[in-house]
Structures are given as C-alpha cells and as structure tokens.
Design a protein around this motif. Structure first.
Motif, PDB file in Angstrom:
ATOM      1  N   GLU B   9      25.150   8.984  19.192  1.00 15.12           N
ATOM      2  CA  GLU B   9      24.094   9.047  19.908  1.00 15.12           C
ATOM      3  C   GLU B   9      24.324   9.267  21.407  1.00 15.12           C
ATOM      4  O   GLU B   9      23.807  10.305  21.740  1.00 15.12           O
ATOM      5  N   ARG B  10      24.962   8.524  22.021  1.00 18.52           N
ATOM      6  CA  ARG B  10      25.358   8.894  23.488  1.00 18.52           C
ATOM      7  C   ARG B  10      25.894  10.237  23.605  1.00 18.52           C
ATOM      8  O   ARG B  10      25.582  11.031  24.744  1.00 18.52           O
ATOM      9  N   VAL B  11      26.855  10.541  22.691  1.00 20.13           N
ATOM     10  CA  VAL B  11      27.524  11.740  23.097  1.00 20.13           C
ATOM     11  C   VAL B  11      26.651  13.021  22.679  1.00 20.13           C
ATOM     12  O   VAL B  11      26.822  14.074  23.583  1.00 20.13           O
ATOM     13  N   SER B  12      25.926  12.723  21.870  1.00 21.68           N
ATOM     14  CA  SER B  12      24.927  13.981  21.469  1.00 21.68           C
ATOM     15  C   SER B  12      24.132  14.307  22.555  1.00 21.68           C
ATOM     16  O   SER B  12      23.676  15.354  22.449  1.00 21.68           O
ATOM     17  N   CYS B  13      23.571  13.221  23.157  1.00 19.58           N
ATOM     18  CA  CYS B  13      22.676  13.533  24.152  1.00 19.58           C
ATOM     19  C   CYS B  13      23.453  14.142  25.424  1.00 19.58           C
ATOM     20  O   CYS B  13      23.100  15.009  26.032  1.00 19.58           O
ATOM     21  N   GLY B  14      24.591  13.768  25.556  1.00 18.36           N
ATOM     22  CA  GLY B  14      25.399  14.274  26.721  1.00 18.36           C
ATOM     23  C   GLY B  14      25.966  15.713  26.293  1.00 18.36           C
ATOM     24  O   GLY B  14      26.026  16.580  27.308  1.00 18.36           O
ATOM     25  N   LEU B  15      26.027  15.842  25.290  1.00 20.67           N
ATOM     26  CA  LEU B  15      26.786  17.477  24.845  1.00 20.67           C
ATOM     27  C   LEU B  15      25.665  18.325  24.177  1.00 20.67           C
ATOM     28  O   LEU B  15      25.840  19.286  23.663  1.00 20.67           O
ATOM     29  N   THR B  16      24.377  18.293  24.561  1.00 23.29           N
ATOM     30  CA  THR B  16      23.328  18.965  24.223  1.00 23.29           C
ATOM     31  C   THR B  16      23.696  20.556  24.810  1.00 23.29           C
ATOM     32  O   THR B  16      24.120  20.655  26.199  1.00 23.29           O
ATOM     33  N   GLY B  17      23.704  21.577  23.859  1.00 21.79           N
ATOM     34  CA  GLY B  17      23.991  22.974  24.226  1.00 21.79           C
ATOM     35  C   GLY B  17      25.127  23.210  24.128  1.00 21.79           C
ATOM     36  O   GLY B  17      25.722  24.536  24.053  1.00 21.79           O
ATOM     37  N   GLN B  18      26.305  22.227  23.743  1.00 21.15           N
ATOM     38  CA  GLN B  18      27.591  22.521  23.105  1.00 21.15           C
ATOM     39  C   GLN B  18      27.918  22.624  21.689  1.00 21.15           C
ATOM     40  O   GLN B  18      27.081  22.247  21.217  1.00 21.15           O
ATOM     41  N   LYS B  19      28.793  23.816  21.687  1.00 19.54           N
ATOM     42  CA  LYS B  19      29.086  24.093  19.885  1.00 19.54           C
ATOM     43  C   LYS B  19      30.134  23.058  19.574  1.00 19.54           C
ATOM     44  O   LYS B  19      31.108  22.998  20.097  1.00 19.54           O
ATOM     45  N   TYR B  20      30.009  22.292  18.740  1.00 23.14           N
ATOM     46  CA  TYR B  20      30.942  21.598  18.088  1.00 23.14           C
ATOM     47  C   TYR B  20      30.644  20.884  16.708  1.00 23.14           C
ATOM     48  O   TYR B  20      29.475  21.242  16.523  1.00 23.14           O
ATOM     49  N   THR B  37      38.099  28.459  22.859  1.00 20.82           N
ATOM     50  CA  THR B  37      37.520  29.069  24.428  1.00 20.82           C
ATOM     51  C   THR B  37      36.369  28.234  24.855  1.00 20.82           C
ATOM     52  O   THR B  37      36.188  28.397  26.000  1.00 20.82           O
ATOM     53  N   GLU B  38      35.823  27.116  24.093  1.00 19.68           N
ATOM     54  CA  GLU B  38      34.785  26.541  24.560  1.00 19.68           C
ATOM     55  C   GLU B  38      35.146  24.890  24.802  1.00 19.68           C
ATOM     56  O   GLU B  38      34.297  24.156  25.151  1.00 19.68           O
ATOM     57  N   ALA B  39      36.273  24.604  24.637  1.00 18.58           N
ATOM     58  CA  ALA B  39      36.948  23.428  24.851  1.00 18.58           C
ATOM     59  C   ALA B  39      36.587  22.720  26.145  1.00 18.58           C
ATOM     60  O   ALA B  39      36.250  21.803  26.423  1.00 18.58           O
ATOM     61  N   ARG B  40      37.031  23.821  27.276  1.00 21.91           N
ATOM     62  CA  ARG B  40      36.810  23.169  28.489  1.00 21.91           C
ATOM     63  C   ARG B  40      35.451  22.980  28.989  1.00 21.91           C
ATOM     64  O   ARG B  40      35.446  21.905  29.632  1.00 21.91           O
ATOM     65  N   ALA B  41      34.668  23.677  28.490  1.00 25.39           N
ATOM     66  CA  ALA B  41      33.079  23.414  28.908  1.00 25.39           C
ATOM     67  C   ALA B  41      32.574  22.130  28.336  1.00 25.39           C
ATOM     68  O   ALA B  41      31.979  21.227  28.789  1.00 25.39           O
ATOM     69  N   LEU B  42      33.065  21.820  26.992  1.00 24.15           N
ATOM     70  CA  LEU B  42      32.891  20.430  26.458  1.00 24.15           C
ATOM     71  C   LEU B  42      33.457  19.199  27.044  1.00 24.15           C
ATOM     72  O   LEU B  42      33.013  18.392  27.193  1.00 24.15           O
ATOM     73  N   LEU B  43      34.764  19.691  27.459  1.00 23.53           N
ATOM     74  CA  LEU B  43      35.360  18.447  28.220  1.00 23.53           C
ATOM     75  C   LEU B  43      34.724  18.013  29.364  1.00 23.53           C
ATOM     76  O   LEU B  43      34.615  17.006  29.889  1.00 23.53           O
ATOM     77  N   LEU B  44      34.452  19.362  30.140  1.00 21.08           N
ATOM     78  CA  LEU B  44      33.687  19.039  31.453  1.00 21.08           C
ATOM     79  C   LEU B  44      32.409  18.219  31.275  1.00 21.08           C
ATOM     80  O   LEU B  44      32.145  17.301  31.906  1.00 21.08           O
ATOM     81  N   ALA B  45      31.576  18.422  29.910  1.00 17.30           N
ATOM     82  CA  ALA B  45      30.457  17.908  29.751  1.00 17.30           C
ATOM     83  C   ALA B  45      30.525  16.370  29.631  1.00 17.30           C
ATOM     84  O   ALA B  45      30.014  15.390  29.846  1.00 17.30           O
ATOM     85  N   LEU B  46      31.720  16.128  28.831  1.00 20.40           N
ATOM     86  CA  LEU B  46      32.421  14.784  28.120  1.00 20.40           C
ATOM     87  C   LEU B  46      32.688  14.053  29.525  1.00 20.40           C
ATOM     88  O   LEU B  46      32.284  12.847  29.595  1.00 20.40           O
ATOM     89  N   HIS B  47      33.134  14.838  30.652  1.00 15.32           N
ATOM     90  CA  HIS B  47      33.425  13.961  31.837  1.00 15.32           C
ATOM     91  C   HIS B  47      32.259  13.566  32.509  1.00 15.32           C
ATOM     92  O   HIS B  47      32.283  12.471  33.280  1.00 15.32           O
ATOM     93  N   LYS B  48      31.463  14.559  32.790  1.00 16.50           N
ATOM     94  CA  LYS B  48      30.239  14.523  33.730  1.00 16.50           C
ATOM     95  C   LYS B  48      29.136  13.410  33.150  1.00 16.50           C
ATOM     96  O   LYS B  48      28.536  12.814  33.720  1.00 16.50           O
ATOM     97  N   GLU B  49      28.799  13.718  31.770  1.00 22.36           N
ATOM     98  CA  GLU B  49      27.632  13.183  31.080  1.00 22.36           C
ATOM     99  C   GLU B  49      27.884  11.978  30.393  1.00 22.36           C
ATOM    100  O   GLU B  49      26.898  11.133  30.320  1.00 22.36           O
TER     101      GLU B  49
END
Lengths: 204, 178
Positions: B9-20, B37-49
């Motif tokens: 639940e927490r991760v899907s909130c934080g990663l809205t807009g990411q493709k995984y 190609t999208e790993a960096r954006a996802l990991l960035l969101a994981l770190h921030k959100e």
C-alpha cells in the motif's frame, strides 16, 4: 645427529673451533626465534593462543612477537593467502634480515586448502621458500609448537660459520617457480572423473 | 516483512506514475520488476517518497552466456532496501539487456551503495552509470576478468599473472641496484 664418521669428517674439514662455534651460534639462534606473525585468517587466532599463557611459546624462547619484519627472523604465514596479499607477504619476507625461516601454518597457507579458487595462492611456497609446513584447519597451537621444535632441530644442522666463510647466497637462493613446479606435478596426477565411479576417487 | 500488504500500500502510493510489475517471492518480501531504462526514476521515487533509508544489497545474477537475445537477457540486476521507520523491506529486479551490462548508479541516493556497486562491478562487470570512482574492490585493479560470471572457470584465469609481473619488475629493480 650424524654418525661418528660424519662427525670426524666434519671435524677434519672444518676443525674443532669452527664446529663448536657452529653449535654455539645455532644454540643461540634456535632458542631465541623472533616470530613475525602474518595472521591472515582463522589460523591467526590459534597463533594468538599459542603465544598466550596456556600454550606459552616462551618455553621455547619464541615469545617475542615482532610486528616489524626488520626485527624478526621467523615468518609464520597463518591463514589464507590471496593473490592480492601475495605482494605484501613477499615484501615482508624480503624485509626480514638473514638468517630467516618460514613456517607455513595451516592447509590454506601450505596448499590453498579448500580454497581451490581464482583469488587464493595455491600454497605459499609459490612465492616464498618454506621451511616447515604445519597441516590442520586450523592446526592446534601444540601442532605449531611441534613445528617450531622441528624447525629448531633443523637450525641445529645449519653451518653458520662455514656459510660465513663462503658465499652462501647460492645456498639461500630460492628456486624461482618452485611452487609452480609442484603444482604442475600435482596436475599430472589424474583428476577425478565422475564417470569413473568411486575407484578413481580413492586414487586421487 | 511478514505483513506485505502494508508495504504494498505504502509503496504503491509512493510510486504512482511509475511503470513496474509485482513479482511473487518465496520469502514474502515485496518484489518489483522494472525496465532498466526506468529503474533510475523508480529508485529515485523509492528514495524520496517511500522512506527506504538503507540500501542493503546491490548485486546481479548471471543467467548464463547462451542467453543473449533481447527477450532472454543475461544479467538480472537486484537491489534490496530496508525501511527502518516502517520495519519492512523491498526488492527490485531489472534485466540489464546486454553482454556488457549497464545499470544506473544509486550511490548519490544511498551512499552505502558505493561499495556494493564497486563489488558488483568487480564480480560481474556491471557498469554503473553515474558512479564516481567505479574501480575494483576485491580483485587486483589490473585484473581483466569478472569472477562471478558464468563463463569464468572456478580455478581462475591466470590468477598469478599480476603477481608474476610485479615479481619480475621487483627482481629487475634489485638486479639494477646490485
């Protein structure tokens, strides 16, 4: 410990004074070994136990562990020597003043042991001349003390006065590639073939 | 870690807009797969959100040299993260689609990943883009091979070559001085 003939022969060749002096120098050297501990893995722990009061190598005059190779005459390679560490080990050996001896403690130092792999030196004798090999994984402290006593017996047989007179660099010269020679001999032994069944496993 | 639903639940909130996509995992840890190609954006969101403060693992899996086409890539990148504040963990998978794998670096986000990425480069030859000072960690620096790749023999390829080169040089120096 030669026969009487050998003693006579030595006396005839070198004279009474030189042989007595040999005995005296050897007595001094063997009862006052100064080890340089190169503890590379778990063998190092057993080596510490050997120095401590329970096993107490002070009984054999080797209690003065020196962490500077300049002050040591016995290198104890205790543990797994990696290729990355090999340069350091060789440098430490080179920095030790003559006369010097080497004990290879444990199977990793002696043959690579269970680490039959890319990163581990398959026997410290690939890069250094070794006097005594102590098997075990790790060897008990009393096994290393036994190795040290055998080294003392070996030192008794040395002829320091004769070496002083002559150029002893040839005696001391370590054959380059000695360990590699041994390794090639080992490789000549047929390797384990899984299809051949148990019999070849025993012969290995 | 046992309660995966709260993490999801927490991760899907934080990663809205990411493709995984979510993978099944045997150990119950939430596991996501993402395009490299999208790993960096996802990991960035994981770190921030998502408040995953600790990077616990950076590694790869070599699936063998015969897998080299696009739909069956060879190297699978793996990151694992831990959240201290929420007491849970997450794992990210991503296919590095090349024989010479390239992955985004996360050393600027989690500084602890610096060593993990160096080790992964040392063992698998994965190039981490954006890593400052990507050099070997465990093997000698001039070593040419990558030991944990499937095509590397376990007894090594000339492991003593660098020592011998050093030894030869040293002997020549000694000979020159004497």
């Amino acid at each position: 410990m030669g026969s009487l003939d050998a003693v006579h022969k030595t006396l005839a060749e070198e004279g009474f004074l030189a042989t007595r002096l040999d005995t005296f120098v050897n007595w001094g050297r063997k009862n006052s070994l100064w080890p340089m501990p190169l503890g590379l893995s778990c063998c190092g722990i057993e080596m510490m136990a050997m120095v401590g009061p329970r096993y107490d190598i002070a009984r054999f005059g080797a209690e003065a562990l020196r962490f500077s190779p300049r002050q040591a005459d016995l290198l104890i390679v205790a543990g797994t020597l990696t290729w990355k560490m090999a340069e350091v080990a060789r440098t430490i050996y080179d920095q030790m003043p003559d006369p010097k001896w080497v004990i290879s403690m444990g199977v990793c130092a002696s043959t690579g042991g269970m680490y039959d792999t890319y990163s581990v030196v398959q026997g410290v004798d690939m890069i250094l001349p070794v006097d005594i090999y102590v098997p075990g994984c790790p060897p008990r402290p009393d096994a290393v003390i036994d190795g040290m006593l055998k080294l003392q017996k070996r030192i008794e047989l040395e002829r320091p006065v004769k070496n002083l007179m002559e150029d002893r660099s040839a005696d001391n010269e370590w054959i380059e590639g000695h360990g590699e020679m041994i390794r090639q001999e080992n490789q000549a032994v047929p390797q384990h073939d899984p299809s051949a069944g148990v019999a070849s496993d025993e012969s290995r | 870690m046992n309660d995966q639903s709260s993490t999801t639940e927490r991760v899907s909130c934080g990663l809205t807009g990411q493709k995984y996509e979510t993978l099944e995992s045997r150990d119950g840890m939430l596991t996501l797969r993402v395009e490299i190609t999208e790993a960096r954006a996802l990991l960035l969101a994981l770190h921030k959100e998502c408040a995953f403060e600790i990077n616990t693992l950076v590694t790869a899996v070599d699936h063998g040299i015969e897998r080299e086409d696009e739909d069956k890539p060879r190297f699978d990148m793996i990151w694992q993260f831990q959240s201290v504040s929420h007491a849970d963990r997450i794992r990210i998978h991503s296919w590095a689609k090349s024989q010479e794998p390239v992955a985004p670096s996360i050393a600027d986000l989690w500084s602890g990943a610096t060593y993990g990425e160096r080790e992964c480069f040392d063992m698998f030859g994965v190039i981490f883009e954006g890593h400052e000072g990507l050099k070997r960690l465990l093997m000698p620096e001039a070593y040419d091979h990558f030991p944990l790749r499937k095509d590397f023999p376990h007894q090594g390829i000339e492991p003593d070559r660098l020592y011998k080169a050093w030894d030869r040089e040293r002997r020549q120096e000694e000979g020159g001085e004497a």
